[in-house]
Design an enzyme around this catalytic site. Structure first.
Site, PDB file in Angstrom:
ATOM      1  CB  CYS A  82      80.163 125.603 -62.417  1.00  0.00           C
ATOM      2  SG  CYS A  82      78.967 126.918 -62.317  1.00  0.00           S
ATOM      3  CE1 TYR A 121      75.713 105.233 -47.053  1.00  0.00           C
ATOM      4  CE2 TYR A 121      74.422 103.676 -48.328  1.00  0.00           C
ATOM      5  CZ  TYR A 121      75.214 103.958 -47.237  1.00  0.00           C
ATOM      6  OH  TYR A 121      75.507 102.977 -46.334  1.00  0.00           O
ATOM      7  CD  GLU A 126      77.865  97.074 -38.625  1.00  0.00           C
ATOM      8  OE1 GLU A 126      78.480  96.807 -37.587  1.00  0.00           O
ATOM      9  OE2 GLU A 126      78.409  97.503 -39.657  1.00  0.00           O
ATOM     10  N   PRO A 127      72.397  97.056 -41.612  1.00  0.00           N
ATOM     11  CG  PRO A 127      70.115  96.553 -41.485  1.00  0.00           C
ATOM     12  CD  PRO A 127      71.413  96.388 -40.737  1.00  0.00           C
ATOM     13  N   GLY A 128      71.880  99.609 -44.040  1.00  0.00           N
ATOM     14  CA  GLY A 128      71.596 101.028 -44.246  1.00  0.00           C
ATOM     15  C   GLY A 128      70.665 101.145 -45.437  1.00  0.00           C
ATOM     16  NE  ARG A 129      73.207 100.497 -51.221  1.00  0.00           N
ATOM     17  CZ  ARG A 129      74.006 101.445 -51.739  1.00  0.00           C
ATOM     18  NH1 ARG A 129      73.516 102.333 -52.561  1.00  0.00           N
ATOM     19  NH2 ARG A 129      75.276 101.461 -51.443  1.00  0.00           N
ATOM     20  CE1 TYR A 182      80.825 105.688 -54.394  1.00  0.00           C
ATOM     21  CE2 TYR A 182      78.595 106.531 -54.203  1.00  0.00           C
ATOM     22  CZ  TYR A 182      79.817 106.246 -53.637  1.00  0.00           C
ATOM     23  OH  TYR A 182      80.013 106.500 -52.318  1.00  0.00           O
ATOM     24  NE  ARG A 185      74.248 105.868 -54.079  1.00  0.00           N
ATOM     25  CZ  ARG A 185      74.031 104.968 -55.000  1.00  0.00           C
ATOM     26  NH1 ARG A 185      73.088 105.172 -55.899  1.00  0.00           N
ATOM     27  NH2 ARG A 185      74.728 103.870 -55.047  1.00  0.00           N
TER      28      ARG A 185
HETATM   29  N1  LLP Z   1      78.510  98.941 -41.841  1.00  0.00           N
HETATM   30  C1  LLP Z   1      79.650  99.569 -42.191  1.00  0.00           C
HETATM   31  C2  LLP Z   1      80.854  99.372 -41.378  1.00  0.00           C
HETATM   32  C3  LLP Z   1      79.673 100.399 -43.328  1.00  0.00           C
HETATM   33  O1  LLP Z   1      80.806 101.007 -43.664  1.00  0.00           O
HETATM   34  C4  LLP Z   1      78.495 100.563 -44.093  1.00  0.00           C
HETATM   35  C5  LLP Z   1      78.493 101.418 -45.289  1.00  0.00           C
HETATM   36  C6  LLP Z   1      77.331  99.899 -43.679  1.00  0.00           C
HETATM   37  C7  LLP Z   1      77.373  99.093 -42.551  1.00  0.00           C
HETATM   38  C8  LLP Z   1      76.030 100.028 -44.407  1.00  0.00           C
HETATM   39  O2  LLP Z   1      76.068  99.541 -45.707  1.00  0.00           O
HETATM   40  P1  LLP Z   1      74.714  99.449 -46.586  1.00  0.00           P
HETATM   41  O3  LLP Z   1      73.835  98.415 -45.920  1.00  0.00           O
HETATM   42  O4  LLP Z   1      74.081 100.764 -46.568  1.00  0.00           O
HETATM   43  O5  LLP Z   1      75.181  99.057 -47.925  1.00  0.00           O
HETATM   44  N2  LLP Z   1      78.004 106.084 -50.418  1.00  0.00           N
HETATM   45  C9  LLP Z   1      77.858 104.786 -51.043  1.00  0.00           C
HETATM   46  C10 LLP Z   1      77.738 103.687 -50.013  1.00  0.00           C
HETATM   47  C11 LLP Z   1      78.873 103.695 -49.025  1.00  0.00           C
HETATM   48  C12 LLP Z   1      78.678 102.695 -47.923  1.00  0.00           C
HETATM   49  C13 LLP Z   1      79.622 102.950 -46.815  1.00  0.00           C
HETATM   50  N3  LLP Z   1      79.525 102.026 -45.730  1.00  0.00           N
HETATM   51  C14 LLP Z   1      76.677 104.827 -52.010  1.00  0.00           C
HETATM   52  O6  LLP Z   1      76.123 105.889 -52.244  1.00  0.00           O
HETATM   53  O7  LLP Z   1      76.338 103.811 -52.609  1.00  0.00           O
END
Ligand code: LLP
Length: 420
Positions: A344, A373, A275-278, A318, A314
């Site tokens: 502010c 994100y 489940e890639p996002g970033r 973080y 971010r």
């Molecule tokens: N699968 C699940 C169940 C998740 O909770 C997440 C991210 C992903 C996949 C995708 O993860 P990735 O491949 O994008 O790392 N807001 C934070 C990141 C929070 C991620 C939450 N879950 C940031 O700005 O770094």
């Protein structure tokens, strides 16, 4: 300064696919998110090449960037989607993901969200025994099967920001090992639940493949246990979390190394899911912002820009460090300054102690690697309309989300009669 490969400095001006970023800022205003379809496709290709020959399915983590145009692009590329709310589910379907390619994760699914998922035949990744009972009850009422997976929390601690580790002790996610045993037993006894998969998401922005090897080992053990109990999960889902370099000394998560860990050890007939996002969209997006003022307060230099923590959270949340570059580089010595927004709050620092060439009000800066994100965590805090979003495709810029207006800020508000 190394740049994402879809940006080039030409004649002293940063360009994206042949378009000067000054022009994008002029045409669409600032602050403005800009994304590259070419880079997203390249990231996807990288993923697919790393896992070539392995039965792998990718489900894009919608939360990283839920922009309709990006979802549509990825749906067209044949990806599935991982969603964490009814809103994301509907958005994903609206953008073109077929329900059978969607998995629904999340620790707190409301009844209406589960009902929607069951109605559409979406696979639900269950995170608690209570949720399992709820889903079972709903399925029984409807007289049909519910395809469920179990989210496992074995207590593994990858090296990342503590906020971003989600399968370790002290986190709310998933089922711990005794919980998982009980869940398997409930499914085994149930007439309506069908176990379709096992799921383990370690966390986010992980750069080391080692924890994934441990997670894979755990998933395999649980898979064997499930088989012995007479259940046959069809997929093992290792979640997302693959990190990207935010600083020159960081490396991209070595997907190839992970592929080698799992390649020879996939149970017959099982699909591996990610489940890639970033890693798909992170380095495909920048935030363009304009310098408003330059000031010194108690001897410290601040560059005040028109993007704040409401646009990009971010750094405040973080302590994340994003690189920032002027679109037109002025000659002269570099100096240190905090690049701050108009909000502010002391935490409203886009880049702390940035080292930047001379700047003047009106200059455009690009904050890099904000495709994931960035916009998805933006808010209207301080009553600031959210930025416009623009997608670059084959050298052309398309507006894919209008800048919010003042009307958007007060939409849905009602002054009650007694105050009229
Ligand atoms: N699968 C699940 C169940 C998740 O909770 C997440 C991210 C992903 C996949 C995708 O993860 P990735 O491949 O994008 O790392 N807001 C934070 C990141 C929070 C991620 C939450 N879950 C940031 O700005 O770094």
């Amino acid at each position: 300064m190394f740049l994402p490969n879809w940006l080039t400095a030409y004649d002293g001006i940063l360009h994206a696919e042949g378009i000067p970023l000054t022009q994008i800022a002029g045409d669409f205003g600032t602050p403005c998110y800009l994304y590259s379809t070419a880079r997203i496709r390249e990231n996807l290709k990288h993923f697919r090449e790393a896992f070539a020959g392995i039965p792998v399915e990718l489900h894009y983590a919608v939360k990283a960037n839920p922009l309709g145009a990006i979802l549509r692009l990825l749906a067209r590329e044949g990806l599935g989607a991982e969603v964490v709310s009814g809103g994301e589910l509907l958005r994903a379907m609206w953008a073109g993901f077929p329900p059978e390619k969607i998995v629904f994760t999340g620790v707190g699914k409301a009844v209406w969200e589960l009902e929607l998922a069951l109605e559409k035949g979406i696979r639900v990744v269950v995170e608690s025994l209570e949720e399992l009972r709820t889903v079972e009850g709903m399925a029984r009422e409807r007289g049909r099967y519910a395809p469920v997976a179990l989210r496992l929390n074995p207590g593994l601690s990858p090296e990342t920001h503590p906020h971003l580790a989600t399968a370790r002790e002290g986190t709310k996610f998933g089922l711990d090992p005794p919980g998982a045993e009980r869940a398997l037993e409930s499914i085994r006894r149930s007439e309506t639940l069908r176990l379709v998969g096992l799921h383990l998401h370690l966390g986010s922005q992980i750069l080391d493949p080692e924890p994934y090897a441990a997670a894979w080992e755990y998933l395999l053990g649980m898979y064997r246990g499930a088989r012995e109990a007479g259940l046959s999960p069809e997929f093992l889902d290792l979640g997302g979390g693959f990190g990207i370099p935010y600083a020159p000394e960081e490396r991209r998560f070595p997907l190839g190394e992970l592929a080698e860990v799992i390649r020879e050890r996939i149970p017959e007939g099982v699909t591996v899911m990610f489940e890639p996002g970033r890693s798909l969209v992170g380095d495909a997006g920048i935030l363009l912002t304009r310098v408003l003022y330059i000031k010194e307060v108690h001897g410290k230099r601040y560059v005040v820009v028109d993007a704040g923590m409401n646009d990009l959270l971010r750094p405040a949340l973080y302590g994340a460090r994003h690189r920032i570059v002027p679109v037109v580089k002025r000659p002269g010595p570099e100096r240190e300054a905090d690049i701050v927004g108009p909000i502010c709050e002391n935490a409203d620092v886009l880049v702390r102690e940035a080292v930047v060439p001379p700047l003047e009000p009106g200059d455009i800066l690009a904050v890099l690697d904000v495709g994931a994100y960035g916009s998805s965590m933006s808010s209207q805090y301080n009553s600031r309309p959210r930025p416009a979003e623009v997608l670059l495709h084959w050298g052309k810029a398309y507006l894919v989300r209008e800048r919010e207006t003042i009307k958007d800020l007060i939409r849905g508000e009602i002054i009650p009669e007694f105050l009229r």
